[in-house]
Design a protein around this motif. Structure first.
Motif, PDB file in Angstrom:
ATOM      1  N   ALA A 102      23.347  12.066  16.413  1.00 23.40           N
ATOM      2  CA  ALA A 102      24.206  11.447  17.428  1.00 23.40           C
ATOM      3  C   ALA A 102      25.668  11.485  17.000  1.00 23.40           C
ATOM      4  O   ALA A 102      26.567  11.741  17.808  1.00 23.40           O
ATOM      5  N   VAL A 103      25.941  11.222  15.704  1.00 19.32           N
ATOM      6  CA  VAL A 103      27.319  11.246  15.211  1.00 19.32           C
ATOM      7  C   VAL A 103      27.917  12.643  15.337  1.00 19.32           C
ATOM      8  O   VAL A 103      29.107  12.795  15.648  1.00 19.32           O
ATOM      9  N   TRP A 104      27.110  13.672  15.121  1.00 20.49           N
ATOM     10  CA  TRP A 104      27.624  15.048  15.170  1.00 20.49           C
ATOM     11  C   TRP A 104      27.492  15.698  16.556  1.00 20.49           C
ATOM     12  O   TRP A 104      27.803  16.861  16.711  1.00 20.49           O
ATOM     13  N   SER A 105      27.062  14.921  17.538  1.00 14.04           N
ATOM     14  CA  SER A 105      26.993  15.468  18.887  1.00 14.04           C
ATOM     15  C   SER A 105      28.392  15.542  19.495  1.00 14.04           C
ATOM     16  O   SER A 105      29.318  14.866  19.036  1.00 14.04           O
ATOM     17  N   ALA A 154       0.830  -1.199   0.000  1.00 10.59           N
ATOM     18  CA  ALA A 154       0.000   0.000   0.000  1.00 10.59           C
ATOM     19  C   ALA A 154       0.868   1.254   0.000  1.00 10.59           C
ATOM     20  O   ALA A 154       1.867   1.330   0.722  1.00 10.59           O
ATOM     21  N   ARG A 155       0.465   2.246  -0.803  1.00 14.77           N
ATOM     22  CA  ARG A 155       1.243   3.480  -0.918  1.00 14.77           C
ATOM     23  C   ARG A 155       1.376   4.185   0.430  1.00 14.77           C
ATOM     24  O   ARG A 155       2.464   4.657   0.787  1.00 14.77           O
ATOM     25  N   ALA A 156       0.300   4.257   1.191  1.00 14.58           N
ATOM     26  CA  ALA A 156       0.332   4.954   2.475  1.00 14.58           C
ATOM     27  C   ALA A 156       1.309   4.273   3.431  1.00 14.58           C
ATOM     28  O   ALA A 156       2.058   4.943   4.165  1.00 14.58           O
ATOM     29  N   LYS A 157       1.311   2.947   3.444  1.00 13.30           N
ATOM     30  CA  LYS A 157       2.216   2.207   4.325  1.00 13.30           C
ATOM     31  C   LYS A 157       3.681   2.400   3.902  1.00 13.30           C
ATOM     32  O   LYS A 157       4.574   2.509   4.752  1.00 13.30           O
ATOM     33  N   ARG A 158       3.905   2.445   2.604  1.00 10.05           N
ATOM     34  CA  ARG A 158       5.275   2.659   2.117  1.00 10.05           C
ATOM     35  C   ARG A 158       5.759   4.060   2.484  1.00 10.05           C
ATOM     36  O   ARG A 158       6.914   4.243   2.870  1.00 10.05           O
ATOM     37  N   ASP A 159       4.880   5.051   2.344  1.00 10.26           N
ATOM     38  CA  ASP A 159       5.254   6.411   2.722  1.00 10.26           C
ATOM     39  C   ASP A 159       5.563   6.489   4.210  1.00 10.26           C
ATOM     40  O   ASP A 159       6.512   7.161   4.628  1.00 10.26           O
ATOM     41  N   GLU A 160       4.776   5.774   4.993  1.00 10.18           N
ATOM     42  CA  GLU A 160       4.998   5.769   6.441  1.00 10.18           C
ATOM     43  C   GLU A 160       6.349   5.127   6.776  1.00 10.18           C
ATOM     44  O   GLU A 160       7.093   5.613   7.637  1.00 10.18           O
ATOM     45  N   MET A 161       6.681   4.039   6.079  1.00 10.69           N
ATOM     46  CA  MET A 161       7.975   3.391   6.315  1.00 10.69           C
ATOM     47  C   MET A 161       9.114   4.317   5.912  1.00 10.69           C
ATOM     48  O   MET A 161      10.146   4.398   6.604  1.00 10.69           O
ATOM     49  N   GLY A 162       8.965   5.010   4.793  1.00  8.77           N
ATOM     50  CA  GLY A 162      10.000   5.934   4.349  1.00  8.77           C
ATOM     51  C   GLY A 162      10.260   7.026   5.376  1.00  8.77           C
ATOM     52  O   GLY A 162      11.415   7.391   5.634  1.00  8.77           O
ATOM     53  N   LEU A 163       9.196   7.562   5.979  1.00  7.89           N
ATOM     54  CA  LEU A 163       9.365   8.602   6.995  1.00  7.89           C
ATOM     55  C   LEU A 163      10.022   8.034   8.252  1.00  7.89           C
ATOM     56  O   LEU A 163      10.827   8.705   8.899  1.00  7.89           O
ATOM     57  N   ARG A 164       9.681   6.775   8.579  1.00  3.14           N
ATOM     58  CA  ARG A 164      10.322   6.161   9.749  1.00  3.14           C
ATOM     59  C   ARG A 164      11.815   5.990   9.520  1.00  3.14           C
ATOM     60  O   ARG A 164      12.640   6.291  10.393  1.00  3.14           O
ATOM     61  N   ILE A 165      12.202   5.558   8.319  1.00  2.00           N
ATOM     62  CA  ILE A 165      13.630   5.434   7.985  1.00  2.00           C
ATOM     63  C   ILE A 165      14.287   6.809   8.021  1.00  2.00           C
ATOM     64  O   ILE A 165      15.410   6.963   8.511  1.00  2.00           O
ATOM     65  N   GLY A 166      13.580   7.814   7.509  1.00  2.00           N
ATOM     66  CA  GLY A 166      14.121   9.170   7.530  1.00  2.00           C
ATOM     67  C   GLY A 166      14.367   9.668   8.939  1.00  2.00           C
ATOM     68  O   GLY A 166      15.395  10.297   9.232  1.00  2.00           O
ATOM     69  N   ARG A 167      13.432   9.395   9.844  1.00  2.00           N
ATOM     70  CA  ARG A 167      13.606   9.828  11.240  1.00  2.00           C
ATOM     71  C   ARG A 167      14.758   9.088  11.910  1.00  2.00           C
ATOM     72  O   ARG A 167      15.556   9.690  12.645  1.00  2.00           O
ATOM     73  N   ASP A 168      14.876   7.768  11.621  1.00  2.00           N
ATOM     74  CA  ASP A 168      15.958   6.991  12.234  1.00  2.00           C
ATOM     75  C   ASP A 168      17.322   7.478  11.753  1.00  2.00           C
ATOM     76  O   ASP A 168      18.263   7.618  12.539  1.00  2.00           O
ATOM     77  N   GLY A 169      17.429   7.734  10.447  1.00  2.00           N
ATOM     78  CA  GLY A 169      18.695   8.225   9.921  1.00  2.00           C
ATOM     79  C   GLY A 169      19.049   9.601  10.463  1.00  2.00           C
ATOM     80  O   GLY A 169      20.218   9.891  10.744  1.00  2.00           O
ATOM     81  N   THR A 170      18.049  10.440  10.623  1.00  2.00           N
ATOM     82  CA  THR A 170      18.288  11.776  11.172  1.00  2.00           C
ATOM     83  C   THR A 170      18.786  11.688  12.602  1.00  2.00           C
ATOM     84  O   THR A 170      19.718  12.409  13.004  1.00  2.00           O
ATOM     85  N   ARG A 171      18.161  10.796  13.406  1.00  2.00           N
ATOM     86  CA  ARG A 171      18.610  10.632  14.798  1.00  2.00           C
ATOM     87  C   ARG A 171      20.055  10.127  14.849  1.00  2.00           C
ATOM     88  O   ARG A 171      20.852  10.565  15.683  1.00  2.00           O
ATOM     89  N   LEU A 172      20.414   9.208  13.942  1.00  3.63           N
ATOM     90  CA  LEU A 172      21.775   8.693  13.927  1.00  3.63           C
ATOM     91  C   LEU A 172      22.763   9.791  13.560  1.00  3.63           C
ATOM     92  O   LEU A 172      23.826   9.926  14.191  1.00  3.63           O
ATOM     93  N   LEU A 173      22.442  10.586  12.552  1.00  2.00           N
ATOM     94  CA  LEU A 173      23.339  11.667  12.153  1.00  2.00           C
ATOM     95  C   LEU A 173      23.495  12.698  13.272  1.00  2.00           C
ATOM     96  O   LEU A 173      24.604  13.217  13.504  1.00  2.00           O
TER      97      LEU A 173
END
Length: 560
Positions: A232-235, A211-230
């Protein structure tokens, strides 16, 4: 790189052992490519040519001069590293070409990969191609003062093509794996518990939602996880060297291109807000691959430019190989090819290229800087007057370069001569006529529909005149007959693609792909030298029975 520390102990030009000669002559009474090349060209590479690739201390390395020749023969025959090492150990013709004793055990196949890595780090792939060209020149097999031709073709990245969702997920997973090796204790402290569930295995092993909505939701979750990791790396609590890891930098660039924060929330960028193709990352595995489109061919990867001699009476040898990312236009490589040919003393008198390599600036610089004639179809004049067929183009105006004045076909003189630059940054001259002169002009309909007067954009004098001369010449039968020779380079690209896999990179990254292409050029040269020695006729262009029925008035695409 994890190499075993080895040193290089140069050995002089080696003779083929007597027993190896005796057995090779008996086993190959008619010879073979490897044997004929050795007999004609001698030892192609000396160990001293690669001395800078090795430290002065350590376990003695296998002869780098021989490894260079093995690498070329490997591409000639399409062998894997294991097969090439086995050929050195078991094949008499390989031992003959390398000047080895029959009982020589050769080397472990991993040595070839290590040798290629050393070549890549020193940008030494050109030495292999140049070594064969130098030997061919000494034997009179290379003619460089005549004509040469150049063309380019697409090269697919070794990394498989992935959809957007898998691309960002794999980029994040790759960064996490790298950080797990570099700073495991730190990563355990900053990792979210669900990261181990989502990114512990490859994304291709997961099932993405349909489903398109579920895929978009997964993409945003990956985006949030990657942002949190970055973050942390730059802290300030993170080790500073983590920011310099290539996979972390790749993650940062991928996230900048695909995500941004809106009112504190991570969102996917709109298509219009994403970077152009020259900088847009397309693979989680190959950081330098780019998407490109040429006519009907779309691909992700690189582009390779091949230049070869094309004079009768000698083999057509590849004299230059240049590899770029896929978005680099052909015309930006023309001067680079000329500079490289001049550096190696292999400049031709005439250089045949297609329209993609031609520009007014390179027409002038080829003659002025290198004394060669650049031959190829130049673009026609682009204007609605030219398209109409009977309108006045820039060629119909009289230009007084010394006085900086332009006179129109109606006898009026321009009021403005303004040196400027085009949007691409090239020098141009903006010329403008008065609207009061143009409106009552009896030939105005053939010239302009503008109420403010005709405007022209001219190139500097040398470029303007070079374009006019080139357009006039390419309409002659003499030019068309001379230019037919350029088409032969397409056969070279076909040979390199079919024999050596030119159009797909074996490795990831621009530097390793460029080395592959240097070895491919060297391999094609050996094959062509061998064909010349054995008087093997060049293959004729194959035409199917149906294609032979094509009416003469039809073009290749079937349109009249």
């Amino acid at each position: 790189m994890g190499w075993v520390r080895v040193s290089m102990q140069p050995s002089g030009p080696n003779e083929v052992p007597v027993e190896t000669v005796r057995v090779a002559r008996a086993a190959f009474p008619k010879g073979s490519l490897a044997i004929r090349v050795r007999d004609e060209l001698g030892p192609l590479f000396r160990d001293e040519e690669f001395a800078d690739l090795f430290p002065s201390r350590g376990k003695p390395a296998w002869s780098p001069g021989r490894l260079a020749l093995v690498s070329v023969l490997q591409f000639v025959e399409g062998l894997t590293d294991r097969q090439a090492a086995e050929a050195v150990r078991a094949r008499i013709d390989f031992k003959y070409a390398l000047g080895l004793e029959l009982g020589d055990p050769g080397f472990d196949f991993s040595v070839l990969s290590e040798f290629r890595d050393r070549l890549v780090q020193a940008d030494a792939g050109r030495r292999v191609l140049d070594g064969i060209l130098t030997a061919a020149g000494e034997k009179g097999l290379l003619k460089t003062a005549g004509r040469a031709r150049t063309d380019s073709t697409h090269v697919l990245t070794a990394a498989r093509e992935v959809a957007w969702l898998e691309r960002v997920a794999e980029t994040l997973r790759s960064a996490l794996n790298t950080l797990a090796q570099a700073a495991p204790d730190w990563l355990v402290e900053v990792a979210e518990p669900d990261w181990f569930k989502h990114y512990a295995t490859r994304a291709e092993d997961s099932r993405f939602p349909k489903a398109r909505a579920k895929r978009d939701e997964m993409g945003l979750r990956i985006g949030r996880d990657g942002t949190r990791l970055l973050q942390a790396v730059w802290s300030r609590h993170a080790p500073r060297d983590l920011r310099e890891l290539p996979q972390v930098e790749h993650l940062r660039r991928m996230w900048v291109q695909n995500f941004h924060e809106v009112e504190g929330e991570v969102r996917r960028r709109d298509p219009k807000d994403r970077p152009p193709g020259t900088t847009c990352l397309v693979s989680p595995y190959d950081m330098e691959a780019r998407n490109s489109l040429k006519r009907d061919t779309a691909w992700a990867g690189y582009k390779v430019h091949l230049t070869e001699t094309c004079d009768p009476g000698a083999p057509n040898l590849i004299t230059n190989v240049a590899t770029t990312n896929a978005t680099v236009p052909d015309f930006s490589m023309t001067e680079a090819v000329h500079a490289r040919l001049a550096e190696t003393g292999r400049l031709p008198g005439e250089h045949l290229v297609d329209a993609g390599y031609i520009d007014a600036h390179v027409l002038v610089s080829a003659r002025r800087e290198y004394g060669l004639t650049l031959t190829g179809p130049v673009a026609g004049i682009v204007s609605h007057q030219a398209a109409a067929g009977g309108g006045f183009t820039a060629d119909d105006f009289t230009i007084d370069w010394a006085a900086e004045q332009v006179t129109c076909p109606g006898g009026k003189t321009a009021t403005c001569w303004n040196p400027d630059h085009s949007p691409e940054g090239t020098p141009v001259i903006r010329v403008r006529f008065k609207g009061g002169d143009c409106r009552p002009c009896p030939v105005r309909e053939q010239c302009t529909t503008s109420s403010v007067g005709r405007r022209l954009t001219l190139r500097p004098r040398a470029e303007h005149e070079a374009l006019r001369q080139a357009r006039a010449e390419q309409d002659t039968d003499t030019w068309k007959e001379r230019y037919k020779t350029r088409a032969g380079v397409e056969g070279t690209i076909s040979q390199a693609a079919q024999r050596c896999g030119l159009r797909r990179s074996r490795y990831r990254g621009l530097a390793k792909t460029a080395l592959q292409h240097q070895l491919t050029g060297a391999a094609i040269n050996l094959a062509r030298i061998d064909a010349h020695l054995t008087d093997t006729p060049r293959a004729r262009t194959r035409t199917s029975h149906f294609a032979a029925l094509r009416p003469a008035e039809l073009t290749l695409d079937g349109a009249k």
